[in-house]
Design an enzyme around this catalytic site. Structure first.
Site, PDB file in Angstrom:
ATOM      1  N   TYR A 123      15.738  14.129  -3.929  1.00  0.00           N
ATOM      2  CA  TYR A 123      14.607  13.600  -3.853  1.00  0.00           C
ATOM      3  C   TYR A 123      13.019  14.010  -3.944  1.00  0.00           C
ATOM      4  O   TYR A 123      12.256  13.960  -4.374  1.00  0.00           O
ATOM      5  CB  TYR A 123      14.195  12.244  -2.639  1.00  0.00           C
ATOM      6  CG  TYR A 123      14.790  11.650  -3.088  1.00  0.00           C
ATOM      7  CD1 TYR A 123      16.216  11.470  -2.685  1.00  0.00           C
ATOM      8  CD2 TYR A 123      15.044  10.250  -3.986  1.00  0.00           C
ATOM      9  CE1 TYR A 123      17.692  10.813  -3.285  1.00  0.00           C
ATOM     10  CE2 TYR A 123      15.263   9.154  -3.774  1.00  0.00           C
ATOM     11  CZ  TYR A 123      16.830   9.160  -3.839  1.00  0.00           C
ATOM     12  OH  TYR A 123      18.458   8.261  -4.336  1.00  0.00           O
ATOM     13  N   LYS A 171      27.142  16.927   4.037  1.00  0.00           N
ATOM     14  CA  LYS A 171      28.074  17.719   2.674  1.00  0.00           C
ATOM     15  C   LYS A 171      28.625  18.783   2.999  1.00  0.00           C
ATOM     16  O   LYS A 171      28.918  19.845   1.829  1.00  0.00           O
ATOM     17  CB  LYS A 171      28.401  17.698   1.123  1.00  0.00           C
ATOM     18  CG  LYS A 171      29.771  17.647   0.684  1.00  0.00           C
ATOM     19  CD  LYS A 171      30.861  16.961   0.905  1.00  0.00           C
ATOM     20  CE  LYS A 171      31.823  17.401  -0.104  1.00  0.00           C
ATOM     21  NZ  LYS A 171      33.694  16.687   0.682  1.00  0.00           N
ATOM     22  N   ASP A 208      31.893  11.948   2.050  1.00  0.00           N
ATOM     23  CA  ASP A 208      32.992  11.031   1.647  1.00  0.00           C
ATOM     24  C   ASP A 208      33.996  10.663   2.611  1.00  0.00           C
ATOM     25  O   ASP A 208      34.625   9.365   2.446  1.00  0.00           O
ATOM     26  CB  ASP A 208      33.735  11.967   0.379  1.00  0.00           C
ATOM     27  CG  ASP A 208      34.438  13.429   2.028  1.00  0.00           C
ATOM     28  OD1 ASP A 208      33.948  14.078   2.781  1.00  0.00           O
ATOM     29  OD2 ASP A 208      35.014  14.525   0.581  1.00  0.00           O
ATOM     30  N   ASP A 211      21.162   7.515   0.961  1.00  0.00           N
ATOM     31  CA  ASP A 211      20.458   6.243  -0.315  1.00  0.00           C
ATOM     32  C   ASP A 211      21.896   5.261  -0.355  1.00  0.00           C
ATOM     33  O   ASP A 211      22.077   4.563  -0.535  1.00  0.00           O
ATOM     34  CB  ASP A 211      19.783   7.406  -1.765  1.00  0.00           C
ATOM     35  CG  ASP A 211      19.996   5.738  -2.869  1.00  0.00           C
ATOM     36  OD1 ASP A 211      19.246   4.990  -2.236  1.00  0.00           O
ATOM     37  OD2 ASP A 211      20.418   6.314  -3.383  1.00  0.00           O
ATOM     38  N   ASP A 270      23.942   1.646   0.398  1.00  0.00           N
ATOM     39  CA  ASP A 270      24.652  -0.046  -0.886  1.00  0.00           C
ATOM     40  C   ASP A 270      25.640   0.009  -0.111  1.00  0.00           C
ATOM     41  O   ASP A 270      26.186  -1.438   0.315  1.00  0.00           O
ATOM     42  CB  ASP A 270      24.196   1.095  -1.564  1.00  0.00           C
ATOM     43  CG  ASP A 270      22.909   0.434  -2.674  1.00  0.00           C
ATOM     44  OD1 ASP A 270      22.346   0.278  -1.878  1.00  0.00           O
ATOM     45  OD2 ASP A 270      22.492   0.622  -3.340  1.00  0.00           O
TER      46      ASP A 270
HETATM   47  C1  IPM Z   1      16.321   3.092  -2.596  1.00  0.00           C
HETATM   48  C2  IPM Z   1      16.628   2.906  -4.067  1.00  0.00           C
HETATM   49  C3  IPM Z   1      15.155   3.965  -3.828  1.00  0.00           C
HETATM   50  C4  IPM Z   1      15.643   5.217  -3.871  1.00  0.00           C
HETATM   51  C5  IPM Z   1      15.228   4.108  -5.770  1.00  0.00           C
HETATM   52  C6  IPM Z   1      14.399   3.008  -5.702  1.00  0.00           C
HETATM   53  C7  IPM Z   1      13.986   5.461  -5.912  1.00  0.00           C
HETATM   54  O1  IPM Z   1      17.127   3.197  -4.556  1.00  0.00           O
HETATM   55  O2  IPM Z   1      15.468   2.822  -1.339  1.00  0.00           O
HETATM   56  O3  IPM Z   1      17.499   3.284  -2.041  1.00  0.00           O
HETATM   57  O4  IPM Z   1      17.020   6.244  -4.243  1.00  0.00           O
HETATM   58  O5  IPM Z   1      15.226   6.099  -3.091  1.00  0.00           O
HETATM   59 MN    MN Z   2      18.910   3.118  -2.740  1.00  0.00          MN
END
Ligand code: IPM
Ligand code: MN
Length: 355
Positions: free
Chosen positions: A139, A193, A225, A249, A253
């Site tokens: 990033y 990793k 993983d 990231d 999720d």
């Molecule tokens: C998050 C989002 C962001 C990220 C995107 C929108 C750039 O997915 O905050 O997790 O990847 O950090």
């Molecule tokens: Mn995200």
């Protein structure tokens, strides 16, 4: 005695952002009233509509103004009418970089077994915090595309880790683990990793070094993983997790789903002691815009994290308690969009704050 006041920037953004932020602010105002503090809010229009109207994504002067606040509440950013990533980079990444928000704090807690997609897992099994490094890695924005559009095109994105960048987030995670007190000896798991990406050896070494300062915290390690596998198979093994930006990231999720869905997952983009940004993990979901169907709990949880950051621990506890009792009560059957109206979830939480 003068009333405590907090200066907060509000950036509802795109898609469902405005609707969920409206509920988050109702909750914030109610808690402020009950706790006896004041909130000075400035709302910013930045996002897709504003960009299409003015050509302005996130001007430096606005960032500077936000820098004079204690915290920023963000709804969601992203819109299919605009070039992929343009607004995300200008606004989300812009805030993270400008204010050096090096901790992305993502609590993952299940409140009611019926919200969990995993078989036989209960709230006792899913209660962890992921500390995602938030300024470096892939990033950082280093790289680019050479000979774009030709058969000899070269695309490069560098994963970078600085010694102080890695050290500060690992120290934050150890300190958090030590303070957290989930029961039993606290544990911090490093997820990386380093077997395939040898540059991540810096994480291995710094983690071992900082661990010596925290003898009360047990340490553990998993490759990304395998961590995904454990998150599904044995989520109860995790307490606090620290991980580089990109893996964090992805893993969060997955964590959001395990805790019941994107409808409840919140995050803090934090630089301790400085202006920090709080947001739901979910995106802008443009197709749900204006339908009053998005779940505002993630934003309400973001408000809880915001209050912790500005030193309103008791107010934060009120929100945590209201969310917990609401979810435990079974009044909200599903955390997905459409299960309840956005405003109705706001009403329920407001009633729980009163109860
Ligand atoms: C998050 C989002 C962001 C990220 C995107 C929108 C750039 O997915 O905050 O997790 O990847 O950090
Ligand atoms: Mn995200």
């Amino acid at each position: 005695m003068r009333m405590r006041r907090h200066k907060i920037a509000v950036l509802p953004g795109d898609g469902i952002g405005e609707e969920v932020v409206a509920q988050g602010l109702r909750v914030l105002d109610e808690v402020a009233r009950r706790e006896g503090f004041g909130v000075d809010r400035t709302t910013y229009p930045h996002g897709a509509d504003h960009y299409l109207k003015t050509g302005e994504a996130m001007p430096p002067a606005v960032l500077a103004e936000m820098g004079r606040c204690e915290a920023i509440l963000l709804g969601a950013i992203g819109d299919p009418r605009i070039e992929t990533g343009l607004l995300e980079r200008a606004i989300i990444w812009g805030l993270r970089q400008t204010f050096d928000l090096y901790v992305n704090l993502r609590p993952i807690k299940l409140y009611s077994a019926e919200h969990c997609p995993l078989k036989n897992k209960t709230p006792a099994d899913i209660d962890m915090i992921i500390v995602r490094e938030n300024t470096e890695d892939a990033y950082a924005g280093l790289g680019g595309i050479h000979r774009k559009g030709t058969p000899h095109e070269v695309a490069v994105a560098e994963m970078i880790y600085t010694r102080d960048g890695v050290e500060r987030v690992i120290r934050y995670a150890f300190d958090l683990a030590q303070r957290r007190n989930k029961g039993g000896k606290p544990k911090l798991t490093l997820v990386d990793k380093a077997n395939a990406i040898r540059a991540q050896d810096i994480w291995t070494r710094v983690f071992a070094e900082v661990a010596r300062e925290f003898p009360g915290v047990a340490t553990d390690h998993a490759y990304i993983d395998a961590a995904c596998m454990w998150m599904v198979k044995n989520p109860e093994w995790f307490d606090v997790v620290v991980t580089p930006n990109l893996f964090g990231d992805i893993l969060t999720d997955l964590g959001a789903m395990v805790q019941g869905g994107m409808g409840v997952a919140a995050s803090g983009n934090i630089h301790p002691g400085k202006v920090s940004m709080f947001e739901p993990i979910h995106g802008s979901a443009p197709k749900y815009r204006g339908l009053n169907s998005a779940n505002p709990l993630a934003t309400i949880e973001a408000v809880r994290l915001l209050l912790e950051h500005v030193g309103e621990a008791s107010g934060a506890k009120r929100i945590g308690h209201a969310v917990r009792t609401t979810l435990e009560s079974g009044r909200i059957k599903s955390l997905s969009a459409g299960a309840n109206k956005t405003t109705e979830v706001g009403d329920i939480i407001l009633a729980a704050l009163a109860g």
